[in-house]
Design an enzyme around this catalytic site. Structure first.
Site, PDB file in Angstrom:
ATOM      1  N   GLU A 223      30.770 -28.715  46.848  1.00  0.00           N
ATOM      2  CA  GLU A 223      29.448 -28.129  46.659  1.00  0.00           C
ATOM      3  C   GLU A 223      29.565 -26.975  45.658  1.00  0.00           C
ATOM      4  OE1 GLU A 223      27.708 -25.951  49.982  1.00  0.00           O
ATOM      5  OE2 GLU A 223      25.751 -26.803  49.480  1.00  0.00           O
TER       6      GLU A 223
ATOM      7  N   GLU B 117      23.119 -24.695  60.004  1.00  0.00           N
ATOM      8  CA  GLU B 117      22.676 -25.457  58.836  1.00  0.00           C
ATOM      9  C   GLU B 117      23.602 -25.047  57.704  1.00  0.00           C
ATOM     10  OE1 GLU B 117      21.277 -26.310  55.544  1.00  0.00           O
ATOM     11  OE2 GLU B 117      19.375 -25.272  55.979  1.00  0.00           O
TER      12      GLU B 117
ATOM     13  N   CYS C 275      20.834 -25.914  49.615  1.00  0.00           N
ATOM     14  CA  CYS C 275      21.740 -26.778  50.363  1.00  0.00           C
ATOM     15  C   CYS C 275      21.331 -28.241  50.277  1.00  0.00           C
ATOM     16  CB  CYS C 275      21.844 -26.308  51.806  1.00  0.00           C
ATOM     17  SG  CYS C 275      20.276 -25.855  52.470  1.00  0.00           S
TER      18      CYS C 275
ATOM     19  N   LYS D 159      20.264 -10.898  60.937  1.00  0.00           N
ATOM     20  CA  LYS D 159      21.040 -10.271  59.868  1.00  0.00           C
ATOM     21  C   LYS D 159      20.722 -10.967  58.548  1.00  0.00           C
ATOM     22  CE  LYS D 159      25.538  -9.909  57.794  1.00  0.00           C
ATOM     23  NZ  LYS D 159      24.947 -10.458  56.558  1.00  0.00           N
TER      24      LYS D 159
HETATM   25  C1  LIG Z   1      15.443 -26.065  48.689  1.00  0.00           C
HETATM   26  O1  LIG Z   1      15.719 -25.648  49.976  1.00  0.00           O
HETATM   27  C2  LIG Z   1      14.613 -25.288  50.744  1.00  0.00           C
HETATM   28  C3  LIG Z   1      15.142 -24.869  52.044  1.00  0.00           C
HETATM   29  O2  LIG Z   1      16.204 -25.681  52.496  1.00  0.00           O
HETATM   30  C4  LIG Z   1      13.592 -26.390  50.810  1.00  0.00           C
HETATM   31  O3  LIG Z   1      12.444 -25.968  51.481  1.00  0.00           O
HETATM   32  C5  LIG Z   1      13.240 -26.847  49.429  1.00  0.00           C
HETATM   33  O4  LIG Z   1      12.378 -27.924  49.466  1.00  0.00           O
HETATM   34  C6  LIG Z   1      14.478 -27.189  48.672  1.00  0.00           C
HETATM   35  N1  LIG Z   1      14.274 -27.747  47.378  1.00  0.00           N
HETATM   36  C7  LIG Z   1      13.578 -27.227  46.397  1.00  0.00           C
HETATM   37  C8  LIG Z   1      13.565 -28.011  45.144  1.00  0.00           C
HETATM   38  O5  LIG Z   1      12.995 -26.189  46.536  1.00  0.00           O
END
Ligand SMILES: *[C@@H]1O[C@H](CO)[C@@H](O)[C@H](O)[C@H]1NC(C)=O
Ligand SMILES: *[C@@H]1O[C@H](CO)[C@@H](O)[C@H](O)[C@H]1NC(C)=O
Ligand SMILES: *[C@@H]1O[C@H](CO)[C@@H](O)[C@H](O)[C@H]1NC(C)=O
Ligand SMILES: *[C@@H]1O[C@H](CO)[C@@H](O)[C@H](O)[C@H]1NC(C)=O
Ligand SMILES: *[C@@H]1O[C@H](CO)[C@@H](O)[C@H](O)[C@H]1NC(C)=O
Ligand SMILES: CC(=O)N[C@H]1CO[C@H](CO)[C@@H](O)[C@@H]1O
Length: 504
Positions: free
Chosen positions: A404, A268, A302, A192
């Site tokens: 958050e 997660e 996250c 989904k």
């Molecule tokens: C953001 O989240 C994704 C997936 O959790 C990750 O691959 C990535 O490195 C993270 N940070 C950035 C700055 O993209």
């Protein structure tokens, strides 16, 4: 029959394409049983893109049945080598379609096309080839000698039918983190997508069919969380569920599993990841990595390093340099268009998210009277754009240090020494990621030892790789994705006792 495709044009790319808007079950797009549709909005303009069919409980059940049939009759009997070849073919197709797939993420999720969406697709290609290579490796069991007449061996077997519920911040990437490993492990699946970002996964579904995946192996059921999510969570014939999203929904997924068939759960969830900068750190490096770790994807991540702790001796210098760096590097682009080459900051996902983030900013300014730096003054009047925002010298008990925010908002706080900062860093219910910047190898390793988090980055931040396990401590989640664990999480151990006695 109702139309399950719609023509959509992307003027910035001078392109028109056919967007599937139905549910993908048994390798076919179908309308929902009650004809209900959900609108999807372009967050960069606030305008409707199209609407797609929303699955009912009955439709979701049909998708699970398709996955079950396909698992028992076809996928269970498909060899690891055939699965590998299908995944490799899929990777080739993703590569061919990269510009359009990236464009769909830009259109529906507001990701800057050149500096963000394209990177997601690159990661997915790498990841798909990686998981293709695991079908005959991470699925091996053990032999356990008991005595002369008895041998035990274990098999790593798929669960059967897996369900997945994915978030809107990385629509295709989060789907791929789950799907490719799940298929490599030998399960079939029902997935989904998020209500706000379903277009790219519906388009992506076609690539599975083109690659030759048998019908029913992959099923996509867009729709409402309260309908589709609930049906999957409580379904008696779903053997495993994997969810990425908020801690609140994660908790309810656990409950749904407990109330139904105790399906295995991987979660997660949220984070409030601390980045700690010691006086001896390479400051340019720390600022570049921390800035990327919070402002990339408009902070909708996250693992975003949303709390920054800076040692007191370099605090003022850090803040000044951080502000300059942010002003220079995080921009909406000259024409405020996410398809522009130099655009690095896109809008946040939706009006409701936009409002929530603004409430946090307002709270920090008005209730807590905190010092704030908003690095972009000129906010486009259309779309859900928010300036990268830095709150300075924020106390540990501030709402902004504890909750958050999931937007381009960072709090920067002071600390004295290691002892104090490890307490601050650990002082949260979350435990997804953490970062430490220092040249002192002892301090770096004390931090790695003491921090309660699933990932520790030393002198860097937010570097993910498909080969590396990822997941959270505490209320940030259960289980791991990617790497070897990205396959293991979709396998269970079956033990076989073999009596070799000859007096039978
Ligand atoms: C953001 O989240 C994704 C997936 O959790 C990750 O691959 C990535 O490195 C993270 N940070 C950035 C700055 O993209
Ligand atoms: C997604 O869109 C719906 C409207 O379809 C809205 O109610 C919801 O709040 C949005 N989700 C998020 C996380 O912004
Ligand atoms: C590393 O930090 C510790 C604790 O502050 C200190 O005792 C030690 O001398 C440092 N090591 C180096 C090489 O600076
Ligand atoms: C990163 O950390 C290591 C070990 O603590 C140190 O030797 C190195 O100089 C650091 N590099 C940077 C760029 O800070
Ligand atoms: C194997 O089977 C034989 C014959 O029934 C029995 O005598 C023996 O105890 C069994 N051995 C084990 C290890 O189960
Ligand atoms: C070294 C250190 O301070 N560790 C602490 C991390 O946080 C937990 C509670 O969240 C404490 O129990 C640890 O002592």
């Amino acid at each position: 029959m109702s139309e399950v495709f719609e023509e959509i044009s992307i003027p910035q790319l001078n392109k028109t394409y056919k967007q599937p808007i139905g549910l993908f079950i048994n390798n076919e797009f179908v309308p929902s049983s009650n004809g209900e549709k959900v609108d999807t909005v372009n967050p960069a303009t606030g305008e409707k893109i199209t609407s797609f069919y929303a699955a009912t409980a009955e439709d979701t059940d049909k998708a699970v049945k398709a996955a079950r049939e396909s698992y028992e009759n076809v996928w269970f009997k498909t060899s690891p080598a055939e699965k590998r070849d299908l995944l490799l073919k899929l990777a080739d197709l993703i590569e061919e379609e990269k510009p359009l797939l990236a464009a769909l993420e830009t259109l529906d999720a507001g990701k800057p096309y050149h500096t963000n969406a394209m990177d997601d697709i690159d990661q997915i290609i790498h990841l798909t080839r990686y998981f293709a290579g695991t079908t005959d490796k991470f699925t091996q069991g053990k032999t356990i000698p008991i005595d002369h007449e008895k041998l035990v061996y274990t098999l790593k077997v798929p669960y059967g039918v897996a369900a997945m519920i994915i978030p809107w911040n990385y629509p295709l990437a989060m789907a791929s983190w789950k799907m490719q490993g799940c298929l490599a492990a030998g399960n079939t699946l029902v997935i989904k997508p998020a209500e706000n970002t379903s277009l790219s996964l519906l388009y992506f579904a076609q690539l599975f069919e083109k690659a030759g995946f048998p019908k029913g192996v992959v099923n996509v059921v867009p729709g409402k969380g309260s309908v589709v999510g609930n049906t999957l969570g409580t379904h008696m014939d779903v053997d495993k569920i994997s969810f990425t999203g908020s801690t609140k929904v994660g908790r309810s997924i656990l409950e749904l599993s407990g109330k139904s068939n105790m399906k295995d759960v991987t979660l997660e969830c949220g984070g409030k990841s601390p980045a700690v900068v010691f006086e001896d750190a390479n400051l340019d490096n720390a600022i570049e990595k921390i800035s990327n770790g919070i402002f990339y994807n408009s902070g909708q991540n996250c693992t975003a390093n949303s709390r920054v702790y800076v040692q007191e001796g370099i605090f003022d210098k850090f803040v000044k340099q951080f502000e300059e760096h942010t002003k220079k590097n995080w921009i909406f682009g000259e024409k405020n268009d996410v398809f522009e080459k130099d655009c690095t900051v896109g809008p946040v996902i939706s009006e409701s998210q936009f409002k929530t983030i603004h409430e946090y900013i307002k709270h920090g300014k008005e209730e807590e009277k905190l010092e704030v730096i908003e690095t972009i003054k000129d906010i486009p009047s259309k779309g859900y754009y928010i300036s990268p925002t830095i709150f300075v010298d924020v106390p540990q008990d501030s709402k902004l240090s504890r909750e958050e925010i999931f937007g381009p908002v960072v709090v920067v706080s002071k600390f004295k020494d290691y002892k104090q900062v490890i307490k601050y860093a650990n002082d949260t219910n979350y435990g997804l990621a953490s970062m430490v910047f220092t040249k002192n190898i002892s301090v770096a390793n004390w931090f790695a030892r003491d921090i309660k988090a699933g990932t520790v980055w030393i002198n860097t931040s937010n570097e993910e790789d498909p080969t590396v396990p990822f997941g959270g401590f505490k209320e940030s989640g259960i289980g791991r994705e990617l790497g070897e664990t990205g396959v293991e999480t979709y396998l269970q151990t079956k033990t076989v006792h073999l009596n070799m006695s000859d007096n039978i």
